[in-house]
Design an enzyme around this catalytic site. Structure first.
Site, PDB file in Angstrom:
ATOM      1  N   ASP A 148      -0.791   0.481  -2.368  1.00 53.59           N
ATOM      2  CA  ASP A 148       0.364  -0.146  -1.805  1.00 53.59           C
ATOM      3  C   ASP A 148       0.808   0.582  -0.624  1.00 53.59           C
ATOM      4  OD1 ASP A 148       2.297  -2.425  -2.959  1.00 53.59           O
ATOM      5  OD2 ASP A 148       3.084  -1.148  -1.413  1.00 53.59           O
ATOM      6  N   ASN A 196       4.043 -10.697  -9.267  1.00 54.41           N
ATOM      7  CA  ASN A 196       5.114 -11.508  -8.555  1.00 54.41           C
ATOM      8  C   ASN A 196       4.826 -12.771  -8.039  1.00 54.41           C
ATOM      9  OD1 ASN A 196       6.654  -9.265  -9.200  1.00 54.41           O
ATOM     10  ND2 ASN A 196       6.359  -8.676  -6.852  1.00 54.41           N
ATOM     11  N   GLY A 255       9.573 -13.098  -6.427  1.00 53.78           N
ATOM     12  CA  GLY A 255       9.482 -11.973  -5.415  1.00 53.78           C
ATOM     13  C   GLY A 255       8.296 -11.757  -4.903  1.00 53.78           C
ATOM     14  N   GLN A 256       7.464 -12.854  -4.611  1.00 56.95           N
ATOM     15  CA  GLN A 256       6.034 -12.651  -4.077  1.00 56.95           C
ATOM     16  C   GLN A 256       6.136 -12.838  -2.603  1.00 56.95           C
ATOM     17  OE1 GLN A 256       2.943 -15.785  -5.294  1.00 56.95           O
ATOM     18  NE2 GLN A 256       1.552 -14.628  -4.363  1.00 56.95           N
ATOM     19  N   HIS A 268      -2.080 -11.244  -6.382  1.00 54.71           N
ATOM     20  CA  HIS A 268      -2.253  -9.727  -6.491  1.00 54.71           C
ATOM     21  C   HIS A 268      -1.547  -9.108  -7.552  1.00 54.71           C
ATOM     22  CE1 HIS A 268       1.246 -10.409  -3.784  1.00 54.71           C
ATOM     23  NE2 HIS A 268       1.699  -9.117  -4.482  1.00 54.71           N
ATOM     24  N   LEU A 269      -2.096  -8.293  -8.470  1.00 57.69           N
ATOM     25  CA  LEU A 269      -1.608  -7.503  -9.457  1.00 57.69           C
ATOM     26  C   LEU A 269      -1.090  -5.967  -9.047  1.00 57.69           C
ATOM     27  CD1 LEU A 269      -2.484  -7.590 -13.065  1.00 57.69           C
ATOM     28  CD2 LEU A 269      -2.460  -5.445 -11.973  1.00 57.69           C
ATOM     29  N   HIS A 270       0.235  -5.641  -9.449  1.00 53.84           N
ATOM     30  CA  HIS A 270       0.539  -4.508  -9.074  1.00 53.84           C
ATOM     31  C   HIS A 270       0.171  -3.325 -10.103  1.00 53.84           C
ATOM     32  CE1 HIS A 270       3.464  -5.313  -5.633  1.00 53.84           C
ATOM     33  NE2 HIS A 270       3.407  -6.597  -6.165  1.00 53.84           N
TER      34      HIS A 270
HETATM   35  P1  AMP Z   1       4.685  -8.878  -3.411  1.00 55.75           P
HETATM   36  O1  AMP Z   1       6.017  -8.732  -3.295  1.00 55.75           O
HETATM   37  O2  AMP Z   1       4.535  -8.920  -4.953  1.00 55.75           O
HETATM   38  O3  AMP Z   1       4.119  -9.759  -2.645  1.00 55.75           O
HETATM   39  O4  AMP Z   1       3.850  -7.460  -3.099  1.00 55.75           O
HETATM   40  C1  AMP Z   1       3.223  -7.299  -2.035  1.00 55.75           C
HETATM   41  C2  AMP Z   1       3.237  -5.821  -1.681  1.00 55.75           C
HETATM   42  O5  AMP Z   1       2.378  -5.544  -0.760  1.00 55.75           O
HETATM   43  C3  AMP Z   1       4.502  -4.911  -1.480  1.00 55.75           C
HETATM   44  O6  AMP Z   1       4.394  -4.112  -2.629  1.00 55.75           O
HETATM   45  C4  AMP Z   1       4.078  -4.286  -0.173  1.00 55.75           C
HETATM   46  O7  AMP Z   1       4.368  -3.014   0.032  1.00 55.75           O
HETATM   47  C5  AMP Z   1       2.537  -4.266   0.038  1.00 55.75           C
HETATM   48  N1  AMP Z   1       2.088  -4.455   1.331  1.00 55.75           N
HETATM   49  C6  AMP Z   1       2.457  -5.007   2.516  1.00 55.75           C
HETATM   50  N2  AMP Z   1       1.680  -4.838   3.488  1.00 55.75           N
HETATM   51  C7  AMP Z   1       0.636  -3.922   2.939  1.00 55.75           C
HETATM   52  C8  AMP Z   1      -0.245  -3.513   3.689  1.00 55.75           C
HETATM   53  N3  AMP Z   1      -0.779  -3.755   4.914  1.00 55.75           N
HETATM   54  N4  AMP Z   1      -1.128  -2.816   2.821  1.00 55.75           N
HETATM   55  C9  AMP Z   1      -1.028  -2.315   1.800  1.00 55.75           C
HETATM   56  N5  AMP Z   1       0.067  -2.877   0.922  1.00 55.75           N
HETATM   57  C10 AMP Z   1       0.908  -3.784   1.698  1.00 55.75           C
END
Ligand code: AMP
Length: 111
Positions: free
Chosen positions: A32, A90, A96-97, A103-105
């Site tokens: 991330d 999310n 909060g997406q 994607h999975l964190h």
């Molecule tokens: P979400 O809020 O679940 O959609 O998570 C999106 C995630 O993508 C967030 O944790 C951001 O920090 C991350 N993110 C945004 N742009 C990038 C990028 N260019 N490379 C890697 N992670 C990113």
């Protein structure tokens, strides 16, 4: 509707850089860019799914298995199975997406 210009689609097309962690036929994992934990890795399917439901209902069994096996392999290769970790998906605006590619964190405290 899937937006092919979302940031993860652009990472998949190598249009913008990412710190890759793991790549298989169906799955990509990368750090991330704005980590919220000492280990914060995102795992995405390569095909264009927006939500968790899209992934579960449209992906085939091989893709879904590959996705979760990759998550588990990363957890183990980063030793997070010993220290503990959080898996987070999310979904949608209320969930909060921010990036509309499923994607999975993986978040953990151990480097
Ligand atoms: P979400 O809020 O679940 O959609 O998570 C999106 C995630 O993508 C967030 O944790 C951001 O920090 C991350 N993110 C945004 N742009 C990038 C990028 N260019 N490379 C890697 N992670 C990113």
């Amino acid at each position: 509707m899937y937006n092919p210009n979302n940031i993860f689609a652009r990472i998949l097309r190598n249009e913008i850089p990412a710190k890759k962690v793991e790549e298989t036929t169906h799955t990509l994992a990368f750090h991330d860019a704005f980590p919220k934990a000492p280990v914060h890795i995102l795992v995405i399917p390569k095909k264009p799914y927006v939500t968790f439901h899209d992934f579960v209902s449209m992906a085939d069994a091989e893709e879904i298995l590959d996705f979760y096996k990759t998550v588990d392999a990363i957890v183990r290769s980063h030793d997070l199975h010993h220290t503990g970790y959080k898996l987070q998906i999310n979904t949608g605006e209320g969930g909060g997406q921010e990036v509309p590619h499923f994607h999975l964190h993986i978040m953990g405290s151990h480097r």
